[in-house]
Scaffold this motif. Structure first.
Motif, mmCIF file in Angstrom:
data_model
loop_
_atom_site.group_PDB
_atom_site.id
_atom_site.type_symbol
_atom_site.label_atom_id
_atom_site.label_comp_id
_atom_site.label_asym_id
_atom_site.label_seq_id
_atom_site.Cartn_x
_atom_site.Cartn_y
_atom_site.Cartn_z
ATOM 1 N N LYS A 3 0.979 -1.214 0.067
ATOM 2 C CA LYS A 3 0.036 -0.021 -0.087
ATOM 3 C C LYS A 3 0.843 1.297 0.043
ATOM 4 C CE LYS A 3 -3.860 -2.229 2.379
ATOM 5 N NZ LYS A 3 -4.819 -2.139 3.337
ATOM 6 N N GLY A 4 0.433 2.167 -0.624
ATOM 7 C CA GLY A 4 1.037 3.470 -0.723
ATOM 8 C C GLY A 4 1.030 4.290 0.545
ATOM 9 N N PHE A 5 1.913 5.346 0.800
ATOM 10 C CA PHE A 5 1.798 6.403 1.841
ATOM 11 C C PHE A 5 2.045 7.434 1.581
ATOM 12 C CE2 PHE A 5 5.998 4.415 1.801
ATOM 13 C CZ PHE A 5 6.744 5.510 1.875
ATOM 14 N N GLU A 6 1.550 8.516 2.288
ATOM 15 C CA GLU A 6 1.996 9.860 2.058
ATOM 16 C C GLU A 6 2.966 10.299 3.072
ATOM 17 O OE1 GLU A 6 -1.683 12.371 1.854
ATOM 18 O OE2 GLU A 6 -2.651 10.889 0.435
ATOM 19 N N SER A 7 3.891 11.301 2.800
ATOM 20 C CA SER A 7 4.637 11.706 3.898
ATOM 21 C C SER A 7 4.848 13.179 3.762
ATOM 22 C CB SER A 7 6.033 11.079 3.893
ATOM 23 O OG SER A 7 6.526 11.171 2.570
ATOM 24 N N SER A 8 5.239 13.783 4.851
ATOM 25 C CA SER A 8 5.558 15.309 4.857
ATOM 26 C C SER A 8 6.567 15.497 5.708
ATOM 27 C CB SER A 8 4.250 16.130 5.428
ATOM 28 O OG SER A 8 3.672 15.709 6.558
ATOM 29 N N LEU A 9 7.278 16.609 5.490
ATOM 30 C CA LEU A 9 8.615 16.780 6.338
ATOM 31 C C LEU A 9 8.309 18.261 7.238
ATOM 32 C CD1 LEU A 9 11.556 16.537 6.933
ATOM 33 C CD2 LEU A 9 12.074 18.040 4.805
ATOM 34 N N VAL A 10 8.617 18.164 8.452
ATOM 35 C CA VAL A 10 8.731 19.482 9.262
ATOM 36 C C VAL A 10 10.082 19.291 9.498
ATOM 37 C CG1 VAL A 10 7.877 20.452 11.187
ATOM 38 C CG2 VAL A 10 6.381 18.914 10.049
ATOM 39 N N CYS A 11 10.733 20.627 9.377
ATOM 40 C CA CYS A 11 12.112 21.049 10.025
ATOM 41 C C CYS A 11 12.380 22.462 10.385
ATOM 42 C CB CYS A 11 13.057 20.560 8.521
ATOM 43 S SG CYS A 11 12.647 21.770 7.462
ATOM 44 N N GLY A 12 13.565 22.302 10.929
ATOM 45 C CA GLY A 12 14.006 23.939 11.262
ATOM 46 C C GLY A 12 14.336 24.647 10.142
ATOM 47 N N GLN A 26 9.839 14.862 -1.573
ATOM 48 C CA GLN A 26 8.409 14.874 -2.289
ATOM 49 C C GLN A 26 7.277 14.726 -1.307
ATOM 50 O OE1 GLN A 26 8.742 11.688 -4.985
ATOM 51 N NE2 GLN A 26 10.479 12.121 -6.037
ATOM 52 N N GLY A 27 6.733 15.892 -1.333
ATOM 53 C CA GLY A 27 5.618 16.062 -0.364
ATOM 54 C C GLY A 27 5.738 17.420 0.375
ATOM 55 N N PRO A 28 4.770 17.644 1.183
ATOM 56 C CA PRO A 28 4.736 19.027 1.741
ATOM 57 C C PRO A 28 5.902 19.089 2.813
ATOM 58 C CG PRO A 28 2.708 17.853 2.059
ATOM 59 C CD PRO A 28 3.601 16.978 1.375
ATOM 60 N N VAL A 29 6.498 20.489 2.856
ATOM 61 C CA VAL A 29 7.504 20.750 3.546
ATOM 62 C C VAL A 29 7.036 21.959 4.537
ATOM 63 C CG1 VAL A 29 10.094 21.447 3.841
ATOM 64 C CG2 VAL A 29 9.356 19.895 2.182
#
Length: 197
Positions: A3-12, A26-29
């Motif tokens: 199954k696929g998944f969605e990922s997002s990144l949160v960083c400083g 690839q995905g929201p930052v």
């Protein structure tokens, strides 16, 4: 079928060599201005509150909190937000004997950070260690129960870096001796001087 998944990144907000990787995500930052490398109770609290609100709004299934500082803040915020899968990968820890990490306090302030780390690791469902030595050090500090830990070593495809004999000759090497290399920031805590010695 996977199954696929969605990922997002949160960083400083810190850029430099690490920040240059953001273009490959690839995905929201989401960049949080208060999520900084240095210890700052005011900024750290603001980052934790912002992360808590973000996790409550987005409801991710898993939060994977990386590095010591950001990981502590994110692991606690995620657990308090009710996230059911919190993974903490500290990439080593600041309490290692002989560690030379800039900005890390000593004495009572370091002991206070150890207690904060215990709280953060209690908040995590799983904790990864970089090596057996790293795991043993964390266990000796009683930061979390042994059942929470897994060892996941940094992975590098070494075949990509092996050179053909013609390349050896170009660098003045005959292949008779081992060839050593290191990858990392040129900063004291990375221990390049130990490798050279």
């Amino acid at each position: 079928e996977r199954k696929g998944f969605e990922s997002s990144l949160v960083c400083g907000p810190e850029a430099g060599a690490e920040g240059s990787l953001l273009s490959e995500v690839q995905g929201p930052v989401t960049v949080l201005s208060h999520l900084q490398r240095e210890i700052s109770p005011r900024a750290d609290l603001r980052a934790a509150v912002t992360l808590y609100r973000l996790f409550r709004r987005e409801r991710p299934h898993i939060v994977h909190a990386h590095t010591y500082k950001a990981g502590v803040v994110a692991a606690m915020a995620a657990r308090w937000a009710g996230i059911r899968g919190v993974v903490f990968t500290p990439h080593g820890h600041i309490f290692a004997e002989g560690s030379r990490i800039p900005g890390v306090p000593s004495g009572p302030r370091l002991m206070a950070l150890r207690e904060i780390t215990r709280i953060a690791q209690r908040c995590a469902h799983r904790i990864t260690a970089l090596s057996r030595v790293d795991l043993d050090q964390q266990l000796s500090l009683r930061l979390a129960p042994p059942s929470k830990y897994s060892v996941i070593r940094n992975g590098i495809e070494v075949d990509r870096f092996q050179r053909a004999p013609a390349d050896h000759a170009r660098w003045g090497l005959n292949g008779a001796r081992p060839l050593l290399g290191t990858i990392g920031r040129l900063s004291e805590e990375k221990g390049h001087d130990v490798l050279i010695e």
